[in-house]
Design an enzyme around this catalytic site. Structure first.
Site, short mmCIF file in Angstrom:
data_model
loop_
_atom_site.label_atom_id
_atom_site.label_comp_id
_atom_site.label_asym_id
_atom_site.label_seq_id
_atom_site.Cartn_x
_atom_site.Cartn_y
_atom_site.Cartn_z
N LYS A 92 0.82 -1.21 0.00
CA LYS A 92 0.00 0.00 0.00
C LYS A 92 0.85 1.27 0.00
O LYS A 92 0.36 2.34 -0.34
CB LYS A 92 -0.96 0.01 1.18
CG LYS A 92 -0.32 0.12 2.54
CD LYS A 92 -1.36 0.07 3.65
CE LYS A 92 -0.74 0.15 5.03
NZ LYS A 92 -0.01 1.41 5.28
N ASP A 93 2.14 1.16 0.38
CA ASP A 93 3.04 2.32 0.38
C ASP A 93 3.75 2.51 -0.96
O ASP A 93 4.44 3.51 -1.17
CB ASP A 93 4.12 2.18 1.46
CG ASP A 93 3.54 2.18 2.86
OD1 ASP A 93 2.48 2.80 3.07
OD2 ASP A 93 4.16 1.56 3.76
N ARG A 140 -8.36 8.38 3.71
CA ARG A 140 -9.29 7.32 3.31
C ARG A 140 -10.10 6.84 4.51
O ARG A 140 -11.33 6.71 4.43
CB ARG A 140 -8.50 6.15 2.71
CG ARG A 140 -9.34 4.87 2.53
CD ARG A 140 -8.45 3.69 2.19
NE ARG A 140 -7.51 3.37 3.25
CZ ARG A 140 -7.78 2.66 4.34
NH1 ARG A 140 -9.01 2.20 4.53
NH2 ARG A 140 -6.85 2.40 5.23
N ARG A 141 -9.42 6.55 5.59
CA ARG A 141 -10.13 6.08 6.78
C ARG A 141 -11.03 7.17 7.34
O ARG A 141 -12.18 6.90 7.72
CB ARG A 141 -9.12 5.63 7.85
CG ARG A 141 -8.43 4.31 7.52
CD ARG A 141 -7.37 3.97 8.55
NE ARG A 141 -6.74 2.68 8.27
CZ ARG A 141 -5.47 2.42 8.48
NH1 ARG A 141 -4.66 3.35 8.98
NH2 ARG A 141 -4.97 1.22 8.21
N ARG A 162 0.50 10.08 13.88
CA ARG A 162 1.59 9.33 13.26
C ARG A 162 2.24 8.47 14.33
O ARG A 162 1.88 8.52 15.49
CB ARG A 162 2.61 10.27 12.63
CG ARG A 162 2.18 10.85 11.30
CD ARG A 162 3.37 11.18 10.43
NE ARG A 162 4.19 10.00 10.18
CZ ARG A 162 5.39 10.04 9.60
NH1 ARG A 162 5.90 11.20 9.25
NH2 ARG A 162 6.06 8.94 9.38
N ARG A 168 0.68 4.59 18.56
CA ARG A 168 -0.72 4.81 18.22
C ARG A 168 -1.66 4.17 19.24
O ARG A 168 -2.63 4.79 19.68
CB ARG A 168 -1.00 4.27 16.81
CG ARG A 168 -0.23 5.02 15.74
CD ARG A 168 -0.55 4.54 14.35
NE ARG A 168 0.34 5.15 13.37
CZ ARG A 168 -0.02 5.52 12.15
NH1 ARG A 168 -1.27 5.37 11.75
NH2 ARG A 168 0.85 6.05 11.32
N CYS A 255 -1.13 7.36 -2.37
CA CYS A 255 -1.67 6.59 -1.24
C CYS A 255 -2.10 7.49 -0.09
O CYS A 255 -2.59 7.00 0.92
CB CYS A 255 -0.64 5.57 -0.76
SG CYS A 255 0.85 6.25 -0.03
#
Length: 330
Positions: A92-93, A140-141, A162, A168, A255
Site C-alpha cells: 500500500k506504500d 481514506r479512513r 503518526r 498509536r 496513497c
C-alpha cells in the site's frame, strides 16, 4: 545502515542475500517473513539490512508530505546502487508506477486486508459515545469513518496521528484518544491482533489498495534472482492487488488520497470463480462518497486485472470522483 546476519549467514554455504527493510518493528517482522520464504526457494542465507527512509524521519503527517513513496525511495536507491539485493515494502506504500531498473518480483499471499479498531473499554465502533476522538493518519479512513458514523447518527472527530503501532495504541491506553484505526495485517504480523476491539467490515470501510500485501522488489538486471523470487508470488493476490492499484493509478491518486479499494476472490466451494472489485472515494467529512463495484471472471493475467481496475475508475470518475481527489489534508 546496519546489517543483521541470520544464523544461516554464518554457515558459509553461500553468500547471503541482502534484504533491505525499514527499521520499524512491523517492517522487520514483515521482512523476516519474506526472508524465510526467500531462504526456502533460493537455498541461500538472507541478512536483513536496515535502511532509514524519509517517511521514518519526517514528523509531518503523511497526508501533508504526500504519502506515496516516502517509505520507499531510500530502499529503491539502495537496490539501484547495489547495496542490497532485494527489498520488502508494504504494497500500500508503493507508488503505482514501476521505476526503470527495478522489478516487482513477488507479491506473497496476502494477509487480512481489513482495518482494525482499537478502542477504549473494548468498545466497537457502533458503541463509541458521541464526540469520540478517533486517531488515524489516513484521509481514506477518515472519510469512511465519518460517513459510517453519520449513517447512524454518531458524532465523531477524526484526529491525525503518526507513529509506530505502540505509539498509536498508546494514545488510547493513555486516554488521549477514544480509539485508533490500524491495518489488521500489521497487528497480525506483530502478534497483537488480540488488542483489536473490532475488525471493520469492508462494507463500511474499504482498505487502502494493496493493504495486507507485501511487495518484493529487486534489480531488473538480476534475472536469476527475479526468477527465483517468482516462486513466492501468489497469483491470486497478484491479480487482486493489480486491479486495486490500477484503479488507484487511473484515479491519478497517491496513497495519501481518500481512496479505498478491495478485490475479493469469490469461490464456489473450493474453486475460485469470480472477482469482485470495489472502490470508494470520499470527502474527508464523509458527506460525499462515490462507491462502486464490479464483478466478473477472475482475470487470467495481471494485464486483465489492470483493465478491470481502470474500467471501474472510469465509472467512478463519471460519477464525480474527480472532485474529491484533492482532499488529502487531515
Amino acid at each position: 545502515m546496519n546489517a543483521t546476519s541470520s544464523p544461516a549467514a554464518a554457515s558459509g554455504a553461500a553468500a547471503p542475500l541482502r534484504l533491505g527493510t525499514r527499521r520499524s518493528a512491523l517492517a522487520m517482522a514483515q521482512s523476516g517473513l519474506v526472508a524465510d520464504l526467500v531462504r526456502e526457494v533460493t537455498g541461500r542465507p538472507v541478512e536483513l539490512v536496515e535502511i532509514t527512509t524519509y517517511g521514518d524521519t519526517s514528523r509531518e503527517h503523511l497526508a501533508q508530505i504526500g504519502g506515496t513513496g516516502v517509505f520507499v525511495s531510500a530502499l529503491r536507491e539502495a537496490l539501484l546502487s547495489g547495496e542490497i539485493d532485494l527489498a520488502v515494502h508494504s504494497l500500500k506504500d508503493l507508488p503505482t508506477a514501476e521505476p526503470e531498473g527495478l522489478r516487482l518480483a513477488a507479491i506473497p499471499r496476502r494477509e487480512d486486508p481489513r482495518d482494525a479498531l482499537i478502542a477504549r473499554d473494548g468498545l466497537t465502533f457502533a458503541e463509541l459515545p458521541p464526540g469520540s476522538r478517533i486517531g488515524t493518519g489516513s484521509p481514506r479512513r477518515a472519510a469512511q469513518l465519518n460517513a459510517w458514523a453519520r449513517s447512524f447518527g454518531l458524532d465523531i472527530e477524526t484526529v491525525p496521528i503518526r507513529g509506530n503501532v505502540d505509539t498509536r495504541i498508546g494514545y488510547v491506553r493513555s486516554g488521549r484518544l477514544d480509539a485508533v484505526v490500524l491495518a489488521a495485517a500489521g497487528l497480525i504480523r506483530l502478534g497483537r491482533i488480540g488488542e483489536a476491539t473490532e475488525l471493520l467490515d469492508v462494507g463500511h470501510v474499504l482498505p487502502a489498495p494493496g493493504q495486507g500485501a507485501l511487495a518484493v522488489e529487486c534489480a531488473a538486471s538480476n534475472v536469476a534472482l527475479t526468477a527465483r523470487l517468482a516462486e513466492i508470488d501468489d497469483p491470486y493476490t497478484r491479480v487482486a492487488v493489480t486491479a486495486e492499484r490500477s484503479l488507484l493509478a487511473a484515479l491519478e491518486a497517491g496513497c495519501s488520497a481518500p481512496v479505498g479499494a478491495l478485490a475479493d476472490l469469490l469461490a464456489d466451494g473450493q474453486v475460485v470463480t469470480e472477482m469482485r472489485l470495489r472502490g470508494v472515494v470520499g470527502s474527508l467529512d464523509g458527506t460525499t462518497l462515490v462507491q462502486l463495484s464490479t464483478t466478473g471472471p477472475v482475470p487470467a493475467s495481471p494485464s486483465e486485472a489492470g483493465d478491470l481496475g481502470r474500467e471501474l475508475a472510469a465509472e467512478m470518475l463519471a460519477k464525480g470522483a474527480a472532485g474529491l481527489m484533492g482532499e488529502r489534508a487531515l
